[in-house]
Enzyme design. Sequence first.
Site, PDB file in Angstrom:
ATOM      1  N   CYS B 252       0.828  -1.212   0.000  1.00  0.00           N
ATOM      2  CA  CYS B 252       0.000   0.000   0.000  1.00  0.00           C
ATOM      3  C   CYS B 252       0.862   1.262   0.000  1.00  0.00           C
ATOM      4  CB  CYS B 252      -0.967  -0.031   1.186  1.00  0.00           C
ATOM      5  SG  CYS B 252      -2.351   1.094   0.933  1.00  0.00           S
ATOM      6  N   HIS B 351      -3.902  -5.220  -0.288  1.00  0.00           N
ATOM      7  CA  HIS B 351      -3.586  -5.757   1.033  1.00  0.00           C
ATOM      8  C   HIS B 351      -3.666  -7.269   1.101  1.00  0.00           C
ATOM      9  CE1 HIS B 351      -3.303  -1.940   3.260  1.00  0.00           C
ATOM     10  NE2 HIS B 351      -4.093  -1.507   2.281  1.00  0.00           N
ATOM     11  N   GLU B 353      -2.618  -9.163   3.239  1.00  0.00           N
ATOM     12  CA  GLU B 353      -2.871  -9.630   4.621  1.00  0.00           C
ATOM     13  C   GLU B 353      -4.352  -9.622   4.947  1.00  0.00           C
ATOM     14  OE1 GLU B 353      -1.984  -6.655   3.760  1.00  0.00           O
ATOM     15  OE2 GLU B 353      -3.054  -5.192   4.976  1.00  0.00           O
TER      16      GLU B 353
END
Lengths: 1068, 375
Positions: B252, B351, B353
């Site tokens: 990001c 993202h 994650e």
Amino acid sequence: MPRRDDIKTILILGSGPIVIGQAAEFDYSGVQACKVLREEGYRVVLVNSNPATIMTDPEFADATYVEPLLPGPLTKIIERERPDALLPTLGGQTALNLAKALHDEGILQRFGVELIGANYDAITCAEDRDLFGAAMARAGLKMPESAIATTLDEARAALPRLGLPCIVRPAFTLGGRGGGIARTQEEFELIAGRGIEASPIGQVLLDQSVLGWGEFELEVMRDKADNVVIVCSIENIDPMGVHTGDSVTVAPQQTLTDALYQQLRDQAIAVIRAVGVETGGSNVQFAVNPETEEILIIEMNPRVSRSSALASKATGFPIAKIAARLAVGYLLEEITNDITGVTPASFEPTIDYVVVKWPRFAFEKFPGAVPTLSTHMKSVGEAMAIGRTFSQAFAKALRSRELDKPPRLETLTDQELLDGLLTPTADRYETILELLARDIGIEPVHERTSIDPWFLAELEQIAKDPQASFAGERSFKSVDTCAAEFPARTPYYYSGWERKAAHEVTRGERPSVMILGAGPNRIGQGIEFDYCCVHAAMTVRESGRDAVIVNCNPETVSTDYDTSDRLYFEPLTLEDVLGVIEVEQPEGVIVQFGGQTPLKLAAGLVEAGVPLLGTSVEAIDLAEDRGRFGELLDRLGYQAPPYATACSVDEALAKAEEVGFPLLVRPSYVLGGRAMEIVYSREGLADYLSRELPAAENQPERTSNPQNRQAPARPTIFLDRFLENAVEVDVDALCDGHEVWIGGIMQHVEEAGVHSGDSACVLPPHSLGEEMLEQIRAATRDIALGVGVVGLMNAQYAIHEGRLYVIEANPRASRTVPFVSKAVGLPLAKLACRIMLGERIAELDLPSGHEGVGFGEHVSVKEAVLPFDRFDGADSLLGPEMRSTGEVMGIARDFPTAFAKAQAAAGSPLPSAGTAFISVTDSDKPGVFAVAQILHDNGFRILATSGTAEAIARMGVPVKKINKIGEGSPHVVDWIERGEVNLIVNTPTGSGARSDGWEIRRSATAHGIPCLTTLSAGVSAARAIAQAIKLGEPDVLSLQELHGGPGSSSEAHPMTGRTLKGTGRQAA
Amino acid sequence: MSDATAYVLLEDGTRFEGEACAADAHAVGEVVFTTGMSGYQESVSDPSFAGQLITFTYPHIGNYGVSQRAMESERIWARAAIMREACNREDAPEAERGWLDWLADCDVPAISGVDTRALVRHIREAGAMRGGIFPERMSEAQAQALIAAEPSMSGLDLARVVTPEWVSVHGEGDGPLIAVLDTGIKSSIVRNLVERGARVSLYPCSTSAEQLLADDPDAVFVANGPGDPAALDYVVDTVREIVGKKPVWGICLGHQLLCRALGLETYKLPFGHRGANHPVKDLQTGHVEITSQNHGFAVLGPGGARTLQHDEPVRWDTDFGTAQLTHVNLYDRTVEGFELLDVPGGAVQYHPEAGPGPHDSLHLFDRFLERIAAA
Ligand SMILES: Nc1ncnc2c1ncn2[C@@H]1O[C@H](COP(=O)(O)OP(=O)(O)O)[C@@H](O)[C@H]1O
Ligand SMILES: Nc1ncnc2c1ncn2[C@@H]1O[C@H](COP(=O)(O)OP(=O)(O)O)[C@@H](O)[C@H]1O
Ligand SMILES: [Mg+2]
Ligand SMILES: [Mg+2]
């Protein structure tokens, strides 16, 4: 990857007749597939035995076969059409099973037909619980403890490990038919036994129970490059234990944390990979324990399903359409999202509203049936509602159901209501709302139902202040797959309530015509009406106007955003419809195609100053008001069966004598033959009144509910003289107010007294003289003009002792319109719609003369399909109250063959050898030997009851006499139960002595033995059997061959040609 | 819908009524929207939302309460929550506290009963802008003054605000030591690295390259975070000194900073990417992943173009050798990731994650650790 060029012709299988567990959703998916595959330039061959489907309209495929979905006919079709591929994932379980059978019998291999969408291994892996369990284990996914049994002993042996309650699920049955929850050893023996019976492969799966866990479904799509997306999550408000088809469900899921939801998502993806569905959509069902966060896989369906249709309507992501493109080689990223027009289909829809689906039940039609909900599906239809909040959606869905009778709970005590919740029933939510309104609190309800407290809290608010969620202003918002992140190109709207209205409706300059749909499917109002609405939409578009559809049934083609220029997914109540009219300002509204649902709104709409197209409210009332209609018939010089109306028990008993027994009695307010009964005596009548009048009394209380505006101030009971052994005739006709055109005359196979929707019928009539036909035509013309019909009218007649009686005339599209249209090769609904839009019959270039299109060349038979096997304890007698869920059509060059095809398609194929039981009424005895003779000559053993046996023996046909039920065992029913009878010909002998006939019919249905109740049907069957033995598998005919393909038929009828373009906005 | 007790006001004067819930206060900042249907707690506790008011497009927010394990940082960073139908349920199985009570505990105001769809459509057309939520008692004039006083997002360094004051180490695995330039890292990034055996040390984002390299980490990770990447020259300089010396990876904001280090420019998206359903294509494998997104700025392609017309892994020369684009967003075809071909390094804009969102890209963490091992 581009489209596959190595395949040219694709065979698509429909799902056959509408039955519980397989409804209109498969017409929706099939139609989408046909559209896209033809856009892609493939040649499409379609097979479906259900004439009431849009997919079987000739213009949707290059070759359309209305033939039984059985290996025999399919082999013939494959032989003629030589498809390169078979797409089996759009026709429900029926299509999957058939595809499997065709593979097992080596037919696909023989003709080199490739299974696309789901290959053979994937299908078997998902359907065979054994293989599926193994696949899940390999993928490290958990399922409930389970065992597979093919005998009762195996089942018993497994029980100790699984414990009670135990879930019994037969392999390869629709909607869990034959399964259930066994709570006691006795129940276990019973259900396990029944399950093994019900399963086509004699196998049941025994599951450890996870009753009360949360039930979730994910709709998954995969392309051949292994890209996978989740289209939608669906949470069942009813926890595990109530079939998803019977559960009230919500999209998206409401109660899972993101972490837990993502686990479901990961597992759903693992499942579709493990099963090996190469391309297309699948439905994965989970059980989730909210406390321990345990997740178990319940099942996966490697095909589009009821839930995928729901998911498509709920999100705007057209699963079937995309599945079809994936099946021919495209990747998700190569397909654009219709709704945004700019983004690809390789994404996961995100929504900013809530969707609630409500099942529609029909227990009231099956007296004696246990109304509890369990692991096998019992609902006959569904309504979906969209709202900005859960409570908006839930309340809208509630009113979308259009219940005939709301349950009365006010009189019950809290305790009674609470006890009622222990086993789920059709009206459990009414019970819950009543309790919560009484401030009982959500805890006691949660304890008994395991429904997540979040939902109960929401329901409590609804219960306490039903209006709260509708505060503010109605605001039409669009369904856009992306929560407004991108502008929506496709006008698909729902109403939400906000502080200030912010309508998103974009309306061009073109005038619009609004078509009101039929709402949830139910017995008596099914897919046929959606078929008519879709045709109306096509016609309106062809006329250069915008077609606007209002409907709340997620299964249907009418609620596909491709069908109309603007779709409003709204309940069909006066208030909601007026809401749409306010923003839409249509040039006119069509109420004639959606069955009784929109018809009931007609008066209210007119009151509100809304212009109706077609038959006026005044005319509708003239046809529907018994008194006024009676006067009209007198004036026209036609006869109705003697009748009277009464408002009290005494009056009824008195009038009964005047009219004369036997009587057909019914309350005035009902539809679809609800609560209709035949009574033979004062006692019978008194008993009926004691049951029905109280119900009638509380009708007026319901006028608060807009759908019951028409309810009479005082309950009335209609008494008609019941005409016994009368031949019933149905006529569909067009009228423009000046001229009448008869679409088709259908002769029923069963005698009058069996609801027109439940009896088989033949077009053209197989045993009516030209003179009688002329009488019928004349009567239909006079009545249509007399009533002032503009559009369609359906008239029903009974021919009794050579005289014609008028039973009723419905100034609207009828159940038989699609059948007739397919039989005669003319789109009646479209023609009617053109009339309603102002054209004259004279301008429709209809074939001159009578309804003779196609006569001589072919015969069409419609047969009804009944759901008795789903309702334990329900009495399976046919009567004036309609009970069938669907229908099939058999077409052939001769009546016997058409008849045989219809029987086969309906699931009771005529035998080619064995034993026939014959028992006919005296008037039929002279002719009966003909049946016996043919059957005997074809090697059948003949059994008959005494009288019939004599009549047959006299003509020198060998026959064995067996006992009537009265004459003691072993009697006819014993023979049937013992499975020693393969064919039954039984024509009812007049009053009283009926019971035998009904008993026979019942055990016949129970054992799926073809049972013919008229001599003509008997003869037909016998001839059909002879023919089949002589010629083998009957020939198959495509509709295009019968009526000339879309191309050629467009010369004959410009309509049909034009609709080709009219059907999909993509074409434009 | 009960009476209006609060309102949303945007700098262009657009106003939406609602009911005040949670803390009785006002909040101003950039008004943005996220389209994820679940994961409200993860969002408000994600440091990347610092300085922003989150509009949730999904109407029901708070359904399953809040719990410690859903935290993406120590605290709430979003300035406020704008919702259609807020819910304060504590009785959900995993709930440790009700959503609205928790917001109130944290002095975060929120507003419910807002026509969030109308608001989002406005932002979609007019772009993300400054605005706030205010109690009904506060006049629009006062509100406008407060909004005007708020700096606009462009050119704003919010990393300083969210970055830790001192170094902290996480995980005691015997895996590689990963030094993080912590511009506002999410817990689930740390968790994903630690679960794979790594030790993760979080440094204030102002830490110099010398300091960082002095601790001799096996790799350096440039975190996600709030604000305008163009305002973080000091981090970009640090990064430039590290690339080539240590394997680097970023997510990001980290992706944007690394791209700047490689000579690419960043720009502000009209209303950003925030949600859990964006398709991102891996240009090497051709595979499409459904991703979790949360960024208001994006990277211009090597040619300076905002969108990539083709699915080719475009290459360009950098001070650190050849670089190549690895990912593209199939929604608007913006840059989603790159890789260095001559030295170990790369980054993604989205993202992997999740937290909240889909897990399709978790494998990128494995790839990162493999690269470290290989280096
Ligand atoms: N192990 C189980 N415990 C409790 N209920 C179950 C179990 N398995 C299935 N059910 C219930 O039975 C229903 C039907 O089961 P399912 O496997 O989905 O069959 P079908 O093919 O008819 O959909 C499910 O929707 C669920 O509510
Ligand atoms: N007078 C009658 N004699 C014999 N059968 C009748 C008579 N009236 C109605 N029926 C039977 O009852 C069925 C339902 O009656 P109908 O008036 O058509 O109700 P619905 O509105 O449900 O179609 C008819 O299809 C017919 O078979
Ligand atoms: Mg199921
Ligand atoms: Mg009728």
